[in-house]
Write a protein that holds these residues in place. Structure first.
Motif, mmCIF file in Angstrom:
data_model
loop_
_atom_site.group_PDB
_atom_site.id
_atom_site.type_symbol
_atom_site.label_atom_id
_atom_site.label_comp_id
_atom_site.label_asym_id
_atom_site.label_seq_id
_atom_site.Cartn_x
_atom_site.Cartn_y
_atom_site.Cartn_z
ATOM 1 N N MET A 1 -0.105 -11.338 -2.726
ATOM 2 C CA MET A 1 1.158 -11.990 -2.442
ATOM 3 C C MET A 1 2.107 -10.994 -1.810
ATOM 4 O O MET A 1 2.066 -9.836 -2.127
ATOM 5 N N ASP A 2 3.045 -11.477 -0.981
ATOM 6 C CA ASP A 2 3.679 -10.533 -0.094
ATOM 7 C C ASP A 2 4.879 -11.108 0.625
ATOM 8 O O ASP A 2 5.191 -12.267 0.519
ATOM 9 N N THR A 3 5.532 -10.251 1.387
ATOM 10 C CA THR A 3 6.593 -10.666 2.282
ATOM 11 C C THR A 3 6.542 -9.779 3.499
ATOM 12 O O THR A 3 5.653 -8.958 3.630
ATOM 13 N N THR A 4 7.494 -9.939 4.412
ATOM 14 C CA THR A 4 7.473 -9.123 5.607
ATOM 15 C C THR A 4 8.380 -7.922 5.468
ATOM 16 O O THR A 4 9.327 -7.919 4.694
ATOM 17 N N ALA A 5 8.112 -6.891 6.238
ATOM 18 C CA ALA A 5 8.931 -5.685 6.193
ATOM 19 C C ALA A 5 10.023 -5.761 7.235
ATOM 20 O O ALA A 5 9.815 -6.251 8.331
ATOM 21 N N PRO A 6 11.223 -5.270 6.936
ATOM 22 C CA PRO A 6 12.257 -5.199 7.944
ATOM 23 C C PRO A 6 11.811 -4.300 9.095
ATOM 24 O O PRO A 6 11.238 -3.245 8.885
ATOM 25 N N GLU A 7 12.066 -4.743 10.297
ATOM 26 C CA GLU A 7 11.834 -3.960 11.502
ATOM 27 C C GLU A 7 10.401 -3.444 11.598
ATOM 28 O O GLU A 7 10.161 -2.278 11.840
ATOM 29 N N ALA A 14 -2.779 -4.449 10.687
ATOM 30 C CA ALA A 14 -3.103 -4.498 9.268
ATOM 31 C C ALA A 14 -4.411 -3.774 9.020
ATOM 32 O O ALA A 14 -5.324 -3.858 9.828
ATOM 33 N N PRO A 15 -4.524 -3.039 7.909
ATOM 34 C CA PRO A 15 -5.781 -2.374 7.600
ATOM 35 C C PRO A 15 -6.850 -3.398 7.304
ATOM 36 O O PRO A 15 -6.558 -4.493 6.823
ATOM 37 N N PHE A 141 -13.465 -11.565 -3.725
ATOM 38 C CA PHE A 141 -12.217 -12.158 -3.265
ATOM 39 C C PHE A 141 -11.045 -11.695 -4.123
ATOM 40 O O PHE A 141 -9.905 -11.628 -3.631
ATOM 41 N N ARG A 142 -11.284 -11.358 -5.361
ATOM 42 C CA ARG A 142 -10.225 -10.773 -6.192
ATOM 43 C C ARG A 142 -9.805 -9.420 -5.626
ATOM 44 O O ARG A 142 -8.619 -9.097 -5.554
ATOM 45 N N GLU A 143 -10.786 -8.630 -5.199
ATOM 46 C CA GLU A 143 -10.488 -7.339 -4.577
ATOM 47 C C GLU A 143 -9.802 -7.533 -3.233
ATOM 48 O O GLU A 143 -8.884 -6.789 -2.869
ATOM 49 N N PHE A 144 -10.240 -8.543 -2.487
ATOM 50 C CA PHE A 144 -9.590 -8.873 -1.215
ATOM 51 C C PHE A 144 -8.116 -9.189 -1.437
ATOM 52 O O PHE A 144 -7.248 -8.693 -0.723
ATOM 53 N N ARG A 145 -7.814 -9.992 -2.440
ATOM 54 C CA ARG A 145 -6.424 -10.346 -2.739
ATOM 55 C C ARG A 145 -5.612 -9.101 -3.089
ATOM 56 O O ARG A 145 -4.465 -8.952 -2.645
ATOM 57 N N ARG A 146 -6.202 -8.216 -3.888
ATOM 58 C CA ARG A 146 -5.488 -7.000 -4.288
ATOM 59 C C ARG A 146 -5.186 -6.115 -3.094
ATOM 60 O O ARG A 146 -4.053 -5.647 -2.903
ATOM 61 N N ARG A 147 -6.193 -5.867 -2.254
ATOM 62 C CA ARG A 147 -6.012 -4.991 -1.100
ATOM 63 C C ARG A 147 -5.078 -5.616 -0.073
ATOM 64 O O ARG A 147 -4.298 -4.911 0.581
ATOM 65 N N ARG A 148 -5.144 -6.915 0.043
ATOM 66 C CA ARG A 148 -4.239 -7.621 0.959
ATOM 67 C C ARG A 148 -2.793 -7.453 0.500
ATOM 68 O O ARG A 148 -1.897 -7.160 1.299
ATOM 69 N N GLY A 149 -2.553 -7.629 -0.806
ATOM 70 C CA GLY A 149 -1.213 -7.445 -1.326
ATOM 71 C C GLY A 149 -0.720 -6.025 -1.139
ATOM 72 O O GLY A 149 0.441 -5.796 -0.781
ATOM 73 N N ASP A 150 -1.605 -5.046 -1.346
ATOM 74 C CA ASP A 150 -1.226 -3.644 -1.169
ATOM 75 C C ASP A 150 -0.847 -3.352 0.282
ATOM 76 O O ASP A 150 0.054 -2.539 0.538
ATOM 77 N N ALA A 151 -1.534 -3.999 1.225
ATOM 78 C CA ALA A 151 -1.215 -3.776 2.643
ATOM 79 C C ALA A 151 0.210 -4.214 2.951
ATOM 80 O O ALA A 151 0.959 -3.516 3.656
ATOM 81 N N PHE A 152 0.620 -5.354 2.415
ATOM 82 C CA PHE A 152 1.992 -5.823 2.621
ATOM 83 C C PHE A 152 2.993 -4.897 1.927
ATOM 84 O O PHE A 152 4.046 -4.585 2.479
ATOM 85 N N ILE A 153 2.667 -4.468 0.730
ATOM 86 C CA ILE A 153 3.589 -3.606 -0.015
ATOM 87 C C ILE A 153 3.798 -2.286 0.715
ATOM 88 O O ILE A 153 4.928 -1.791 0.828
ATOM 89 N N MET A 177 8.358 1.632 -5.064
ATOM 90 C CA MET A 177 8.699 0.828 -6.237
ATOM 91 C C MET A 177 9.568 -0.360 -5.839
ATOM 92 O O MET A 177 9.370 -1.491 -6.313
ATOM 93 N N ALA A 178 10.539 -0.116 -4.954
ATOM 94 C CA ALA A 178 11.401 -1.199 -4.489
ATOM 95 C C ALA A 178 10.581 -2.252 -3.742
ATOM 96 O O ALA A 178 10.799 -3.459 -3.889
ATOM 97 N N SER A 179 9.632 -1.783 -2.941
ATOM 98 C CA SER A 179 8.783 -2.710 -2.203
ATOM 99 C C SER A 179 7.961 -3.576 -3.139
ATOM 100 O O SER A 179 7.828 -4.784 -2.935
ATOM 101 N N ARG A 180 7.403 -2.978 -4.177
ATOM 102 C CA ARG A 180 6.609 -3.757 -5.128
ATOM 103 C C ARG A 180 7.459 -4.845 -5.785
ATOM 104 O O ARG A 180 7.022 -5.987 -5.946
ATOM 105 N N ALA A 181 8.668 -4.484 -6.160
ATOM 106 C CA ALA A 181 9.541 -5.449 -6.832
ATOM 107 C C ALA A 181 9.969 -6.571 -5.888
ATOM 108 O O ALA A 181 9.865 -7.759 -6.209
ATOM 109 N N LEU A 182 10.444 -6.194 -4.691
ATOM 110 C CA LEU A 182 10.977 -7.187 -3.768
ATOM 111 C C LEU A 182 9.869 -8.031 -3.136
ATOM 112 O O LEU A 182 10.026 -9.242 -2.953
#
Length: 229
Positions: A1-7, A14-15, A141-153, A177-182
């Motif tokens: 799960m994720d969001t976009t980064a400013p700028e 993406a990796p 697919f659980r690992e895929f979800r984890r790595r995908r989330g880390d890429a966004f973070i 840490m801020a990225s993980r929270a937001l």
């Protein structure tokens, strides 16, 4: 799960986070068309029938190709689902956000980024629901979800660090840490707005512009943007 980064930069890639080692894309135009048709058909069938009830014959029928053609490009149902999810990931990591013109206002850039991401999430909501379901039973697919989330973070953390360097964001917070929270906040809000609401058949859908406005204000307040403290 994720969001976009400013700028974010348009050239940023993406990796690779594929849950399986997929075959090299076909080199012929005909092969590329057939593979693309299979992936498009697979997405439609997966979204319609769910992962467990999808059959390979349903996919080849939807793609209007011979059943044997499937195995030229994919080994099994898991591989074609991986191909579908990778296409969705590209859409969500690089949603084609229109650049903010004639302004250096970081708030405007953040708002445009969030709008682009949330629109991409809404387009892919059925697949996001499917990923959550499959990740419960398939370790790959659980690992895929984890790595995908880390890429966004990681990407969001780079964006936050850039804002800190420019004196826009609070320099006392750790970017990761801020990225993980937001990122987690926006991710959960998007999932509840576009997946849970549909599953629960809520009569009043979430207002998209209000969602964009809310998550953007919370990002800006948390990072102590000038004028948002």
């Amino acid at each position: 799960m994720d969001t976009t980064a400013p700028e974010e930069t348009d050239s940023e890639q993406a990796p690779p986070v594929a849950p399986f080692s997929l075959r090299e894309p076909p080199t012929t135009k005909r092969g590329a068309r057939t593979r693309a048709a299979l992936v498009k058909a697979a997405r439609k069938v997966f979204e319609r029938d769910g992962y467990l009830d999808t059959r390979l014959t349903d996919i080849t029928k939807e793609a209007q190709c011979a059943a044997g053609s499937f195995y030229t490009y994919f080994t099994n149902k898991e591989e074609v689902l991986a191909a579908v999810l990778l296409e969705a990931q590209e859409d969500m990591m690089h949603p084609g956000m229109g650049r903010v013109q004639g302004t250096d206002d970081p708030y405007a850039v953040l708002e445009a980024s969030n709008r682009a991401y949330l629109a991409a999430y809404k387009r892919n909501a059925k697949l996001m629901a499917l990923l959550e379901q499959v990740a419960q039973v398939e370790p790959e697919f659980r690992e895929f979800r984890r790595r995908r989330g880390d890429a966004f973070i990681r990407r969001n953390a780079r964006g936050i660090a850039d804002l800190q360097a420019r004196g826009v964001a609070d320099r006392e917070v750790d970017p990761m840490m801020a990225s993980r929270a937001l990122s987690g906040m926006v991710s959960v809000m998007a999932y509840n707005a576009f997946v849970r609401s549909e599953e629960q058949a809520e009569e009043t859908p979430v207002d998209f512009e209000e969602l964009v406005s809310t998550v953007t204000r919370l990002w800006a307040n948390a990072l102590r943007f000038p004028g948002h403290r």
